[in-house]
Design a protein around this motif. Structure first.
Motif, short mmCIF file in Angstrom:
data_model
loop_
_atom_site.label_atom_id
_atom_site.label_comp_id
_atom_site.label_asym_id
_atom_site.label_seq_id
_atom_site.Cartn_x
_atom_site.Cartn_y
_atom_site.Cartn_z
N THR A 38 0.79 -1.18 0.11
CA THR A 38 0.15 0.20 0.08
C THR A 38 0.91 1.21 -0.04
OG1 THR A 38 -0.06 0.03 2.69
CG2 THR A 38 -1.83 -1.08 1.31
N GLU A 39 0.30 2.43 -0.32
CA GLU A 39 0.95 3.70 -0.19
C GLU A 39 0.18 4.74 0.85
OE1 GLU A 39 1.51 5.08 -4.25
OE2 GLU A 39 3.36 3.99 -4.52
N ALA A 40 0.88 5.11 1.69
CA ALA A 40 0.48 6.38 2.64
C ALA A 40 1.19 7.43 2.75
CB ALA A 40 -0.02 5.43 3.72
N PHE A 41 0.60 8.60 3.26
CA PHE A 41 1.51 9.76 3.64
C PHE A 41 1.98 9.51 5.09
CE2 PHE A 41 -0.70 11.35 -0.16
CZ PHE A 41 0.27 12.24 -0.62
N ALA A 42 3.20 9.89 5.30
CA ALA A 42 3.75 9.97 6.74
C ALA A 42 4.16 11.40 7.02
CB ALA A 42 4.77 9.08 6.88
N GLU A 43 3.88 12.00 8.05
CA GLU A 43 4.63 13.36 8.27
C GLU A 43 5.95 13.05 9.01
OE1 GLU A 43 1.71 16.67 10.36
OE2 GLU A 43 1.72 14.76 11.58
N ARG A 44 6.89 13.92 8.30
CA ARG A 44 8.14 13.61 8.57
C ARG A 44 9.05 15.18 8.53
NH1 ARG A 44 9.46 8.58 9.00
NH2 ARG A 44 8.29 7.26 7.42
N TRP A 45 9.85 15.29 9.59
CA TRP A 45 10.75 16.34 9.69
C TRP A 45 11.45 16.30 8.58
CZ3 TRP A 45 10.24 21.10 12.09
CH2 TRP A 45 11.42 21.90 12.10
N CYS A 46 11.73 17.71 7.74
CA CYS A 46 12.61 17.44 6.60
C CYS A 46 13.57 18.66 6.69
CB CYS A 46 11.88 17.51 5.40
SG CYS A 46 10.70 16.26 5.02
N ARG A 47 14.72 18.40 6.13
CA ARG A 47 15.89 19.42 6.36
C ARG A 47 16.74 19.42 4.99
NH1 ARG A 47 19.27 19.21 11.69
NH2 ARG A 47 18.93 21.56 11.50
N LEU A 48 17.08 20.46 4.26
CA LEU A 48 17.67 21.00 3.32
C LEU A 48 18.89 21.45 3.28
CD1 LEU A 48 17.36 20.57 -0.14
CD2 LEU A 48 16.22 22.69 0.11
N ARG A 49 20.01 20.67 2.79
CA ARG A 49 21.37 21.45 2.74
C ARG A 49 21.90 21.27 1.51
NH1 ARG A 49 26.18 21.34 7.33
NH2 ARG A 49 27.71 22.19 5.91
N GLY A 50 22.11 22.39 0.55
CA GLY A 50 22.56 22.05 -0.61
C GLY A 50 21.75 21.26 -1.43
N ASN A 51 22.25 20.28 -2.04
CA ASN A 51 21.45 19.21 -2.93
C ASN A 51 21.11 17.96 -2.15
OD1 ASN A 51 24.08 18.10 -2.84
ND2 ASN A 51 24.04 17.49 -4.84
N LEU A 52 21.25 18.18 -0.88
CA LEU A 52 20.80 16.99 0.04
C LEU A 52 19.58 17.22 0.74
CD1 LEU A 52 24.36 15.95 1.50
CD2 LEU A 52 23.06 14.89 -0.48
N MET A 53 18.65 16.51 0.69
CA MET A 53 17.36 16.40 1.69
C MET A 53 17.28 15.49 2.46
SD MET A 53 13.31 16.87 0.11
CE MET A 53 12.17 17.28 1.07
N PHE A 54 17.23 15.79 3.68
CA PHE A 54 16.83 14.64 4.82
C PHE A 54 15.71 14.46 5.43
CE2 PHE A 54 21.55 16.44 4.95
CZ PHE A 54 22.17 15.16 5.01
N PHE A 55 15.45 13.33 5.66
CA PHE A 55 14.05 12.91 6.19
C PHE A 55 14.22 12.29 7.62
CE2 PHE A 55 13.65 12.41 1.54
CZ PHE A 55 12.61 13.20 1.05
N PHE A 56 13.19 12.53 8.61
CA PHE A 56 13.39 12.01 9.86
C PHE A 56 12.23 11.28 10.25
CE2 PHE A 56 16.59 15.35 9.64
CZ PHE A 56 17.35 15.22 10.66
N LYS A 57 12.45 10.25 11.16
CA LYS A 57 11.56 9.28 11.61
C LYS A 57 10.12 9.88 11.70
CE LYS A 57 14.41 5.18 12.54
NZ LYS A 57 14.42 4.08 13.68
#
Length: 238
Positions: A38-57
């Protein structure tokens, strides 16, 4: 692609002022169920630095790093399906999977899309080349020792041949150990600059540098310095 998971994890949790953008996004993810996927949306803290996008749990900024996207060769579009309000999609070249994301407001969505659009190396490279052309035009009548190298300004970005990245001959990862603190006990802000000279040249020229690591006597620099065939005769370089 080669990467160092430990260094990326350290980069993901650096102070907020080190990042270009951060906040909560809804990320659509695939989940494997007992009978079907299945597919579902999850709320995540996101951070962008340069060309790197980080996702948190979770949406909590203090949660653990969960994933990362390298933002190169992609396009951004508004989500015409709009399963959630204020959504957009990120589409990578030669990747059939689209990354669907949604912000908490229209203004936040627009801010994220603008930041992501400007994040890629190609976008920054085009801006850099444009600025270098402007500087070269304004300073072409000036001549000073060591200011040029093969007809190009110092530090000029040379495009790879036929658009193919040049494989480095070797690459250095730099760190320092037990740097001296100031008299009041404050730890130093450290940066390493690499200069080189190839005989019979008479002047040293800046080749590369690391990022600045603040308040650390034992800095580990994430920026590496690589040498390739375009550097010149490696055996003669000092």
């Amino acid at each position: 692609m080669r990467f160092n998971a430990k260094e990326l994890a350290a980069l993901a949790v650096q102070p907020s002022q080190k990042f270009d953008k951060e906040g909560v996004l809804m990320i659509k993810e695939r989940r494997d169920g007992f009978f079907r996927r299945t597919e579902a949306f999850a709320e995540r803290w996101c951070r962008l630095r340069g060309n790197l996008m980080f996702f948190f749990k979770t949406r909590d900024q203090w949660s653990e790093p969960y994933g990362i996207l390298l933002l190169e060769r992609f396009t951004l579009e508004l989500d015409v399906k709009e399963e959630l309000p204020h959504s957009f999609v990120l589409i990578f070249d030669e990747d059939p999977h689209t990354h669907q994301m949604a912000a908490l407001s229209e203004a936040e969505r627009d801010a994220w899309m603008e930041s992501l659009h400007l994040a890629s190396y190609e976008c920054i490279r085009c801006q850099l080349l444009s600025l270098q052309d402007q500087v070269a035009e304004k300073t072409k009548h000036l001549e000073s020792p060591g200011s040029e190298d093969n007809g190009q300004p110092l530090g000029y970005l040379t495009p790879a041949e036929d658009g193919v990245a040049v494989e480095p001959l070797f690459e250095m990862c730099l760190s320092c150990d037990n740097l001296i603190c100031a008299s009041d006990g404050r730890q130093p802000n450290a940066i390493v600059k690499i200069s080189m000279i190839t005989p019979p040249e008479l002047y040293w020229r800046l080749y590369g540098q690391t990022e600045m690591v603040e308040d650390s006597s034992n800095p580990l620099f994430l920026t590496t310095v690589s040498f390739n065939t375009a550097t010149g005769n490696i055996e003669l370089v000092k």
